[in-house]
Design an enzyme around this catalytic site. Structure first.
Site, PDB file in Angstrom:
ATOM      1  N   SER A  29       4.276   0.913   8.111  1.00  0.00           N
ATOM      2  CA  SER A  29       4.001   2.234   7.533  1.00  0.00           C
ATOM      3  C   SER A  29       3.274   3.120   8.549  1.00  0.00           C
ATOM      4  O   SER A  29       3.328   4.335   8.463  1.00  0.00           O
ATOM      5  CB  SER A  29       3.132   2.101   6.280  1.00  0.00           C
ATOM      6  OG  SER A  29       3.782   1.263   5.355  1.00  0.00           O
ATOM      7  N   ARG A  30       2.600   2.497   9.507  1.00  0.00           N
ATOM      8  CA  ARG A  30       1.849   3.288  10.494  1.00  0.00           C
ATOM      9  C   ARG A  30       2.747   3.822  11.618  1.00  0.00           C
ATOM     10  O   ARG A  30       2.284   4.637  12.425  1.00  0.00           O
ATOM     11  CB  ARG A  30       0.703   2.468  11.073  1.00  0.00           C
ATOM     12  CG  ARG A  30      -0.418   2.231  10.068  1.00  0.00           C
ATOM     13  CD  ARG A  30      -1.685   1.694  10.719  1.00  0.00           C
ATOM     14  NE  ARG A  30      -2.827   1.750   9.822  1.00  0.00           N
ATOM     15  CZ  ARG A  30      -3.261   0.727   9.069  1.00  0.00           C
ATOM     16  NH1 ARG A  30      -2.653  -0.427   9.114  1.00  0.00           N
ATOM     17  NH2 ARG A  30      -4.313   0.875   8.282  1.00  0.00           N
TER      18      ARG A  30
ATOM     19  N   GLY B 145      11.212  -2.796   5.494  1.00  0.00           N
ATOM     20  CA  GLY B 145      10.488  -4.076   5.466  1.00  0.00           C
ATOM     21  C   GLY B 145      10.074  -4.401   4.033  1.00  0.00           C
ATOM     22  O   GLY B 145      10.250  -5.529   3.557  1.00  0.00           O
ATOM     23  N   HIS B 146       9.546  -3.382   3.335  1.00  0.00           N
ATOM     24  CA  HIS B 146       9.150  -3.603   1.929  1.00  0.00           C
ATOM     25  C   HIS B 146      10.384  -3.887   1.072  1.00  0.00           C
ATOM     26  O   HIS B 146      10.330  -4.722   0.158  1.00  0.00           O
ATOM     27  CB  HIS B 146       8.443  -2.365   1.367  1.00  0.00           C
ATOM     28  CG  HIS B 146       7.140  -2.048   2.047  1.00  0.00           C
ATOM     29  ND1 HIS B 146       6.962  -0.948   2.855  1.00  0.00           N
ATOM     30  CD2 HIS B 146       5.954  -2.704   2.042  1.00  0.00           C
ATOM     31  CE1 HIS B 146       5.721  -0.930   3.309  1.00  0.00           C
ATOM     32  NE2 HIS B 146       5.089  -1.976   2.839  1.00  0.00           N
TER      33      HIS B 146
ATOM     34  N   MET C 199       0.857  -1.192   0.000  1.00  0.00           N
ATOM     35  CA  MET C 199       0.000   0.000   0.000  1.00  0.00           C
ATOM     36  C   MET C 199       0.892   1.242   0.000  1.00  0.00           C
ATOM     37  O   MET C 199       0.460   2.326   0.410  1.00  0.00           O
ATOM     38  CB  MET C 199      -0.925  -0.007   1.218  1.00  0.00           C
ATOM     39  CG  MET C 199      -1.892  -1.186   1.190  1.00  0.00           C
ATOM     40  SD  MET C 199      -3.447  -0.857   2.031  1.00  0.00           S
ATOM     41  CE  MET C 199      -2.877  -0.467   3.660  1.00  0.00           C
ATOM     42  N   GLY C 200       2.145   1.079  -0.414  1.00  0.00           N
ATOM     43  CA  GLY C 200       3.053   2.227  -0.482  1.00  0.00           C
ATOM     44  C   GLY C 200       3.581   2.602   0.889  1.00  0.00           C
ATOM     45  O   GLY C 200       3.549   1.792   1.814  1.00  0.00           O
TER      46      GLY C 200
ATOM     47  N   GLN D 115      -2.903 -12.056   7.977  1.00  0.00           N
ATOM     48  CA  GLN D 115      -3.118 -11.797   6.540  1.00  0.00           C
ATOM     49  C   GLN D 115      -2.446 -12.881   5.697  1.00  0.00           C
ATOM     50  O   GLN D 115      -3.029 -13.432   4.758  1.00  0.00           O
ATOM     51  CB  GLN D 115      -2.548 -10.423   6.194  1.00  0.00           C
ATOM     52  CG  GLN D 115      -2.440 -10.150   4.705  1.00  0.00           C
ATOM     53  CD  GLN D 115      -2.009  -8.724   4.405  1.00  0.00           C
ATOM     54  OE1 GLN D 115      -2.798  -7.810   4.482  1.00  0.00           O
ATOM     55  NE2 GLN D 115      -0.746  -8.521   4.044  1.00  0.00           N
TER      56      GLN D 115
HETATM   57  O1  PAF Z   1      -0.128  -5.806   3.514  1.00  0.00           O
HETATM   58  C1  PAF Z   1      -0.520  -4.860   2.799  1.00  0.00           C
HETATM   59  O2  PAF Z   1       0.187  -3.871   2.590  1.00  0.00           O
HETATM   60  C2  PAF Z   1      -1.921  -4.935   2.193  1.00  0.00           C
HETATM   61  O3  PAF Z   1      -2.830  -5.528   3.050  1.00  0.00           O
HETATM   62  C3  PAF Z   1      -1.931  -5.615   0.821  1.00  0.00           C
HETATM   63  C4  PAF Z   1      -1.531  -7.074   0.915  1.00  0.00           C
HETATM   64  C5  PAF Z   1      -1.000  -4.892  -0.126  1.00  0.00           C
HETATM   65  C6  PAF Z   1      -3.340  -5.568   0.231  1.00  0.00           C
HETATM   66  O4  PAF Z   1      -3.792  -4.268   0.086  1.00  0.00           O
END
Ligand code: PAF
Length: 284
Positions: free
Chosen positions: A184-185, A33-34, A27-28, A151
């Protein structure tokens, strides 16, 4: 690096992609981590595509959709630096065309507990957008962080039941030096809240330690986790020990027999809701 903002352009680029395509859905507001997910994607694929989309269907009306950080230029730069081949950054209308009748994708058994108890519509939104991304990007593999453990578990179940031919790659949580899980939060944390947020990772470390020193009663461990979080001014949502694959409650912890277990926590520091988890294996 190409950037596609609609599905038709994405498909044009995708048709030219070579070898195995690895997708990193995000989600940008990208952080290290990303970047670690992108690194893993390079290891398991020849072409790496990152999606950047703040997905409205996974936010409840009272949640932070409007204020969710969207530093697009900085995200593009991070992707360039990380050697990403393509960026899919659709508009909301490109992802959810107003004229298209919407469809539910969900894994109800896993989606109503823990995060789902406080955020009942969240995982249906996640499943729907990820299923759409999978059909649009057609990746061979997709990387998800273990930070969002529930998730990941739900998406694995979705992929299995809906027979997506996609390898789901679970990537370890990346932490700051003091143990705070990157998120991100975290940018919402102000002043003392940054210190208070350490209550989550400290509670998890305590749980790991207790299991490894022989504590077998989940209730006792959960109580200690709660106390650690409360001592750090975290308003506890949950602090639990669960089966690592089914997320079911455990009567007793026998780590050598039951395989891996997972400790999961969620709570609010001020108005900022944070989650974290640690998988506990038989050997420390
Ligand atoms: O983990 C996230 O950033 C979101 O939940 C995802 C998997 C990109 C779906 O919007």
């Amino acid at each position: 690096m190409w950037i596609a903002k609609d599905v038709a352009s994405l498909r044009e680029y995708r048709a030219k992609a070579h070898g195995r395509v690895a997708l990193v859905p995000t989600m940008g507001a990208l952080h290290d981590g990303h970047v670690s997910l992108i690194k893993r994607a390079h290891e398991i694929g020849h072409t790496v595509i990152v999606s950047l989309f703040v997905n409205p269907t996974q936010f409840a009306p009272h949640e932070d959709l409007e204020k969710y950080p969207r530093p697009f230029e900085a995200d593009v730069k991070k992707c360039l630096d990380a050697g990403v081949d393509g960026l899919f950054a659709p508009t909301v209308d490109a992802m959810y065309p107003p004229e298209v009748v919407g469809c539910d994708v969900n894994v109800p058994e896993l989606a109503q507990v823990l995060e789902g108890a406080s955020r009942p519509t969240h995982f249906a939104g996640v499943c729907r957008v990820v299923a759409k991304l999978f059909n649009m990007v057609k990746p061979h593999a997709a990387c998800f962080g273990m930070k969002d453990y529930q998730q990941l578990t739900i998406l694995r179940a979705m992929v299995e039941d809906l027979a997506f031919d996609i390898q789901i790659e679970a990537c370890p949580t990346i932490r700051e030096d003091d143990g705070l899980a990157m998120s991100s939060r975290n940018v919402y944390l102000e002043g003392d809240q940054r210190q208070h947020a350490l209550g989550l990772s400290k509670a998890l470390k305590e749980a790991v330690q207790m299991v490894h020193t022989g504590e077998s009663d989940p209730a006792i461990i959960q109580q200690v986790m709660k106390q650690v979080m409360q001592a750090h001014h975290v308003a506890v949502d949950y602090a639990v020990i669960r089966h690592a694959h089914t997320l079911r409650e455990l009567d007793n912890i026998d780590i050598s027999l039951s395989g891996s277990i997972v400790a999961l926590v969620a709570g609010k520091v001020g108005n900022v809701r944070l989650i974290d988890n640690m998988v506990i294996k038989a050997t420390p």
